[in-house]
Each structure stands twice: as C-alpha cells, then as structure tokens.
Motif scaffolding. Sequence first.
Motif, short mmCIF file in Angstrom:
data_model
loop_
_atom_site.label_atom_id
_atom_site.label_comp_id
_atom_site.label_asym_id
_atom_site.label_seq_id
_atom_site.Cartn_x
_atom_site.Cartn_y
_atom_site.Cartn_z
N LYS A 39 0.81 -1.23 0.00
CA LYS A 39 0.00 0.00 0.00
C LYS A 39 0.84 1.27 0.00
O LYS A 39 0.60 2.18 -0.80
N ASP A 84 0.17 5.47 5.61
CA ASP A 84 -0.79 5.62 4.50
C ASP A 84 -1.49 6.98 4.50
O ASP A 84 -2.52 7.14 3.89
N ASN A 87 -6.62 3.67 2.13
CA ASN A 87 -6.90 2.25 2.33
C ASN A 87 -7.35 1.59 1.04
O ASN A 87 -7.16 0.39 0.85
MG MG Z 1 -5.44 3.38 6.88
#
Ligand code: MG
Length: 460
Positions: free
Chosen positions: A22, A103, A226
């Motif tokens: 990610k 993130d 996300n």
């Molecule tokens: Mg997150």
Amino acid sequence: MSLAVVILAAGLGTRMKSSTPKVLHKICERPIIQYVVDSIKPLKPGKIIVVVGPNSEGIKNALAGYSVVFAIQKNPLGTGNAFKVAAKELKRFKGTILVLSGDTPLISASTLQRLLDLHRQGGEDISINSFIGEGDHCYGRIIRKGGEVEAIIEDRDADEEQKKIKEVNGGIYAIKSHILNLLKEIKINKGKGEYYLVDIVGIAVNKSYRVAAHIIGGESELTGVNTRKDLYKVSRYLRDRVVERWLQDGVSFIDSASVFIHPEVKIGMDTVIYPNVYLEGETIIGDNCTIYPNTRIVSSEICNSVVIKDSTVIESSIIKDRAVIGPFAHIRAGSIIGSSSKIGNFVEIKKSVIGDGTKASHLSYLGDAEIGENVNIGAGSITCNYDGQEKHKTIIEEGAFIGSGTQLVAPVRVERGAYIGAGSTITEDVPSLSLAISRAEQRNVKNWAAKRRPKDKKGN
Ligand code: MG
Ligand code: UD1
C-alpha cells in the motif's frame, strides 16, 4: 523536547487489491511513504523508526536516501502490535513519540508541529490528531464524555449512535514515552484478530492519564489511503493544493481541474496553463510562458516567454527564452533548445543542441545533433544518427540551410552558411558557403503519360 517518530507501514493493504504494498502506491509518481517521511523532516526528530513487514525490500528501497531505521513486524497483527515492535527500539528513549500511519501522505509539517505544541502546552500524555470526517468512511470515532476524550471506537465495532459521531481519528498521535508501558495491556480485538493501537486511549483514560484530541489539519491532510478510491481522493487533494499555491503566485489556469502539477515544480508569474497539462518531476517554468493543452513536461527547464503548443512532450531538456515548441513536438532527454527558436509540428529532437533562432518547423528527426544559430531545417529532414550499432553526431554550423527532405548520414558536418538542396542524402562534410546536392538529375520523358493512357472505345 526530545522527539522520536514511528511510522506504521507494515499493514498488508488488502483493501487496495494490489500486488504492490500500500505505502508504495504513488501520487505524482512518488510512493506515498516518501511523503510521510518528508512531512516530518522539518521537525528534526532524533530518530525515525519505520515499521515494515518481513518482505519489505520495496519500502526499504523507496526510503534508501532517508535516515530512518526499520523495525520488522513479523505478522501483521494490527497497529497496536506494530507500535509494540517499534517500541523495542525506544527502550531507553525519554520524550515524545510522534506516531504516524504510513498511508496518510498529505499530512503537513505545520499540522504536526501544531499537534506537538498543543501536546506540550496541555501537558498531555496522549494527543490525538482528529478531524471531521465527511461522507462515508471507516475512520475510528472519537468518543467524548463531557467534552473529554474517553476512547476511540473503530468503525466496524461502532454502534449506530457512535457511527453518527463526526469527529474521527486521523491515525496520528503524540505520545509520551512512559505510555509505552501500557502497550502490553492492549487486548486482541476478537472480531478482527488484531491489536488496535487506538485501544491505548481507553486504557490511558482509565488510569487518569491526560488524553486529548485536537481537530487540526482536516480531511484534505488526514485522508488515509486504504482503497484505490482513497488514493484517487488524495491525489486530487494534492493537485488542488498545488494549483491553489500557483494561483496565489500569479499563474493562470484555464481549467485547473484537468491539470496535474507535481509538488516540486516551480512556475513563474503570468504563465498561462491550458487544460490537460502535466508538469512533472523537478520542472521549472519561467515567467510569461503559455502552455497549450495536452502537454506533458518532465524534469525540464522552460525559460521565460516560451510558447508550448498543443500535444507536446518534453523530457529532461532545457527550452530557452521565447522559443516556440509544437504542436505535436517531442523533445527527448538531453536537448537544449535555443532562444527564439522554433520547433514545429511532428518534430522529434533527441539529445541535441539547437542554436538560437534556428527553425525546424515540420516533420523532422534531429538526434545527437549540434545545430548552430539561425539554421533552417527544411520539412522532413532527418539525421541518420544510428548505424545499427553506434550513435553518431551531426554538426550543422551557424546559418546553414538544410533543404526539405534531406538525410544527414552521421557522422557528418555542414559548415557555416552552407546550403543543401532538397531531397539530398548527405554522407560527406559540406564546406562553408557551398551548395551540396546529391539527388539524381531530373529527366522529363516527353509524352510518356499520353502513350501509356489506355485508348477509349473510339480509339482516341
Ligand atoms: Mg489506513
Ligand atoms: C487506522 C485507525 C483508525 C483511524 C485510521 C486513520 C487503528 C486500529 N485504526 O485505521 O482509528 O481512523 O487509521 O487513517 O489503528 N499497520 C501496520 N501493521 C499492522 C496493521 C497496520 O504497520 O499490523 C500500518 C498500516 O500499514 C498503515 C497503518 O498501520 O500504514 C494504519 O493501518 P490501517 O490498516 O490503514 O488502519 P485503518 O483501518 O486505516
């Protein structure tokens, strides 16, 4: 104040549905983890610990130029467990630990500084960076009682009433080092099978530590990535932030919603940018330039009063004052285009220097060439720079005139003021002020067409 930073970046990022970790997904061509590390640089922390999973070569490579240490979380057992892994590196540390999610790329140094200032001024043990979440989202809710923070409840564990709470957890915290002792009290969340870092809030409140949440930064800084949708949202926020900055600094946009300008780009006053323009890398655009639609400029320097016409690509090159480039031009890496020169329709330039006032207006390929001032390159002329094994140089000196459809077979030199007749294939150097012409002489065969023409029924 002694400051250490922990960045949690070991999550699997399954919601991205990607084979790329990610935090290595990119905004403006840079992995999001780099934005996070950049945001903390101005705070000058003593130590930066990045928590990563066991197979994290990609993240380590992305942070190769940064002075960070890595802590390995063997199993992705949640944010609480990830912080515990980092805490092992902080056994002797006394001071404040700033915890960030890997993130959340758009967090600014000024918001982080603000959080640290409030943390210190309030004598807080845990300070949470919260914000007002808009629309559908999965952020943890900040539960307050009598105005004081009581706990953070994750979206998946929240009841209907709690889900209505607008204040949400930004996933960024300033934590005093003595709070690390509470980490062992975090219990596994049975539903998710993970240790939630947010549970430390309820634990600390129960033990009467000072816990506060500060609504600073807002969603445009605290959006966590996300899902692909979040990534898209974040890249829009960044685009808007960059455009806003240049609008304030005297740049005009015809349609700012369709341009993408990387954060490192610099743009001068009175420059006008048309729709669908991409300015990438460390590009510098001077004053008073016009950049017409569908243009992409990568890591290049465009000086002042330059006009870039539609659908042009410029890569790692320098374009000097008042040059006019395009439409449909391709300036490839390593080129320098002189001032007041003109590079027109369907012209490709590679690793070449083009002199001031020189014109290549239509359908040319100029590669590995050194072209002097005030040269005219006729339509359809090309350098033959590659012999199948090596690249060779073409040198065209000042004031030369290259007739249309010329092939310059490199290595070759056309000296000052020489002329080349249209349609020539030039394999030898051309002396100064000479005319070189290499095409076959024209022959007119009289009445040829009339004889060839089939006769009609009457025999004419
Ligand atoms: Mg997150
Ligand atoms: C988390 C918070 C949520 C908050 C949101 C803000 C928890 C339990 N929830 O949710 O309250 O509103 O961030 O964006 O903390 N990570 C690890 N190891 C793990 C799991 C995660 O290092 O085992 C890292 C991830 O790589 C990520 C960060 O921790 O960078 C946050 O994890 P993520 O799964 O994104 O949590 P959210 O569901 O967004």
